[in-house]
Design a protein around this motif. Structure first.
Motif, PDB file in Angstrom:
ATOM      1  N   SER A  19      39.035 -34.933  14.968  1.00 51.26           N
ATOM      2  CA  SER A  19      40.438 -35.010  14.574  1.00 51.26           C
ATOM      3  C   SER A  19      40.764 -36.354  13.944  1.00 51.26           C
ATOM      4  O   SER A  19      40.152 -37.381  14.260  1.00 51.26           O
ATOM      5  N   ASP A  20      41.762 -36.327  13.065  1.00 58.57           N
ATOM      6  CA  ASP A  20      42.251 -37.546  12.416  1.00 58.57           C
ATOM      7  C   ASP A  20      43.699 -37.753  12.843  1.00 58.57           C
ATOM      8  O   ASP A  20      44.567 -36.937  12.537  1.00 58.57           O
ATOM      9  N   PHE A  21      43.958 -38.836  13.577  1.00 53.13           N
ATOM     10  CA  PHE A  21      45.300 -39.126  14.063  1.00 53.13           C
ATOM     11  C   PHE A  21      45.978 -40.192  13.201  1.00 53.13           C
ATOM     12  O   PHE A  21      46.763 -40.999  13.694  1.00 53.13           O
ATOM     13  N   ALA A  22      45.678 -40.216  11.919  1.00 54.51           N
ATOM     14  CA  ALA A  22      46.193 -41.242  11.015  1.00 54.51           C
ATOM     15  C   ALA A  22      47.714 -41.278  11.046  1.00 54.51           C
ATOM     16  O   ALA A  22      48.378 -40.245  10.978  1.00 54.51           O
ATOM     17  N   SER A  23      48.255 -42.489  11.188  1.00 52.06           N
ATOM     18  CA  SER A  23      49.699 -42.680  11.218  1.00 52.06           C
ATOM     19  C   SER A  23      49.996 -44.131  10.898  1.00 52.06           C
ATOM     20  O   SER A  23      49.190 -45.022  11.181  1.00 52.06           O
ATOM     21  N   SER A  24      51.145 -44.378  10.304  1.00 52.48           N
ATOM     22  CA  SER A  24      51.549 -45.746   9.985  1.00 52.48           C
ATOM     23  C   SER A  24      52.567 -46.278  10.988  1.00 52.48           C
ATOM     24  O   SER A  24      52.974 -47.434  10.916  1.00 52.48           O
ATOM     25  N   GLU A  25      52.967 -45.444  11.943  1.00 46.89           N
ATOM     26  CA  GLU A  25      53.960 -45.843  12.927  1.00 46.89           C
ATOM     27  C   GLU A  25      53.454 -45.531  14.335  1.00 46.89           C
ATOM     28  O   GLU A  25      52.548 -44.724  14.523  1.00 46.89           O
ATOM     29  N   GLY A  26      54.063 -46.173  15.305  1.00 49.96           N
ATOM     30  CA  GLY A  26      53.726 -45.905  16.694  1.00 49.96           C
ATOM     31  C   GLY A  26      52.387 -46.450  17.127  1.00 49.96           C
ATOM     32  O   GLY A  26      51.810 -45.984  18.115  1.00 49.96           O
ATOM     33  N   LEU A  27      51.884 -47.475  16.408  1.00 51.15           N
ATOM     34  CA  LEU A  27      50.602 -48.098  16.742  1.00 51.15           C
ATOM     35  C   LEU A  27      50.828 -49.516  17.244  1.00 51.15           C
ATOM     36  O   LEU A  27      51.884 -50.115  17.024  1.00 51.15           O
ATOM     37  N   LEU A  28      49.830 -50.069  17.898  1.00 51.68           N
ATOM     38  CA  LEU A  28      49.915 -51.454  18.349  1.00 51.68           C
ATOM     39  C   LEU A  28      50.084 -52.394  17.174  1.00 51.68           C
ATOM     40  O   LEU A  28      50.866 -53.349  17.227  1.00 51.68           O
TER      41      LEU A  28
END
Length: 430
Positions: free
Chosen positions: A74-83
């Motif tokens: 799976s790819d959980f790519a996101s620009s928000e909600g990360l450290l």
């Protein structure tokens, strides 16, 4: 008089300090970057299924009864909600190692110690958190895990975590990480084969090794090996499956080993589909499982069998004296304590997805079988002398195959009707 004495000493020490030559020096000492240290460790721990065995042994030492390897495409790519924004680079396909035991306070101390494991000197422990754990960096540059209510991230390069720290640990339940960093914790959310919501304490330990990829701007300083490919990972899972039943013989706590897969290579299933959906690329498929077969034993009978697996170091029951031969080929320096032999039956199942290199969508069993072994374990000074020299536990085990059903080798090779024959390990030591 007192004033004269004070001024005398003040004048004397002032002149002495003034006449002392000025020392020009700065801090100068030996040091070693963490990435260099880890690279040297990996040189002593070859790739292949060695890392799988390290995690398995650590789980056994932690008294876990279940162990699983999970390959998630799976790819959980996101620009928000990360450290941090750069942590998005590690939201792709990953290799997971699960076990049913939680970290102890000593485990948390040991895993950050590179020089000496907390298991050092404990003859009942084989794996070594702190040294053996670092085989994880064969696959990834940023390793993380959850255990109980704790979440840990390691970033030896100091590139991606907040403030460029090399690692961090937090209570993800009290600090509500599921709300503060929803995208960061999403890869740890599973509804099968175990439950992990990241909102409550997790009853086990789950390591996540996001696979190293060919980044053009972030070459790894830990290893120069090429990133793993779907084909190489598939081969590793098959090799591990072939050896897993024999590994169960020489473990004292693990009773079940499983291999799972989620998604398909190259599909990029995304965060929504990855959350263990009932269909599609996010489906979790069981590829292989092997377990100790208690054969319908009662709870008391099963507990007695578990005690037999521990007896070499916890309850010695017999005494075998040293060889009395005048010129034995391998004289024993001291007596060996040996536990009575016992039988151990191990069953296994191989599923369609592994059998056909993950191109099938079904979870049908294509091969199954079992093996019945006679096992004996022992410990003593003769083992202890060698154990002390090589920092290994002072016990050994030997197993002989009595009977079997099915062909494990045929179950995990590429062709459905391969003529490859399994090589049976009839004796082994640990």
């Amino acid at each position: 008089y007192q004033r004269r004495v004070f001024f005398f000493f003040f004048f004397f020490f002032s002149r002495t300090e003034a006449n002392r030559p000025k020392m020009a020096w700065h801090a100068y000492h030996q040091k070693e970057d963490l990435t260099t240290r880890l690279k040297n460790i990996l040189d002593d721990y070859p790739p292949g299924i060695g890392p799988f065995k390290e995690f398995l042994q650590n789980a056994d030492d932690a008294n876990a009864r279940e162990f699983a390897v999970l390959l998630d495409w799976s790819d959980f790519a996101s620009s928000e909600g990360l450290l941090t924004p750069s942590m998005a680079a590690w939201q792709g396909p990953a290799l997971y190692f699960y076990d049913s035991a939680q970290f102890s306070a000593r485990d948390f101390e040991s895993i950050v110690s590179l020089g000496r494991s907390g298991k050092f000197g404990d003859h009942t422990k084989i794996g070594k958190y702190g040294l053996g754990f670092n085989v994880a960096y064969h696959f990834s540059d940023v390793v993380s895990f959850v255990s109980g209510d704790q979440i840990v991230f390691f970033d030896p390069h100091g590139r991606d975590l907040p403030d460029r720290v090399l690692g961090l640990r937090a209570n993800f339940v009290e600090q509500r990480w599921a709300d503060l960093f929803p995208s960061q914790v999403l890869p740890f959310v599973w509804t099968g084969p175990f439950e992990c919501s990241m909102r409550e304490s997790f009853s086990g330990t789950l390591f996540r090794l996001p696979l190293r990829r060919a980044f053009t701007d972030r070459a790894s300083l830990i290893t120069s090996a090429p990133p793993p490919t779907p084909a190489s990972l598939s081969d590793l899972l098959r090799e591990f499956a072939l050896e897993a039943p024999a590994m169960l013989l020489f473990l004292r706590n693990i009773e079940k080993i499983s291999i799972y897969e989620r998604g398909h290579p190259g599909t990029g299933s995304g965060a929504a589909a990855a959350a263990a959906s009932p269909a599609g690329d996010g489906t979790v498929r069981l590829l292989f499982t092997t377990a100790v077969d208690f054969g319908g034993l009662s709870d008391a009978g099963a507990d007695a069998l578990r005690a037999d697996r521990h007896r070499a170091t916890t309850n010695p029951a017999a005494h075998i004296p040293a060889s009395s031969s005048s010129s034995p080929p391998h004289p024993l320096p001291a007596a060996v304590t040996c536990a009575p032999p016992f039988r151990l039956k191990i069953g296994w199942e191989c599923f369609e997805a592994m059998h056909t290199k993950c191109v099938a969508t079904g979870n049908n069993v294509v091969e199954s079988g079992w093996e019945s072994w006679l096992q004996v374990t022992g410990s003593g000074q003769s083992c202890g002398d060698l154990a002390e020299a090589i920092h290994s536990p002072n016990w050994a085990a030997c197993a002989v195959l009595l009977s079997s059903s099915g062909s494990l080798s045929n179950a995990v090779v590429d062709a459905p009707h391969s003529t490859t024959t399994a090589t049976t390990i009839t004796t082994a030591t640990t």
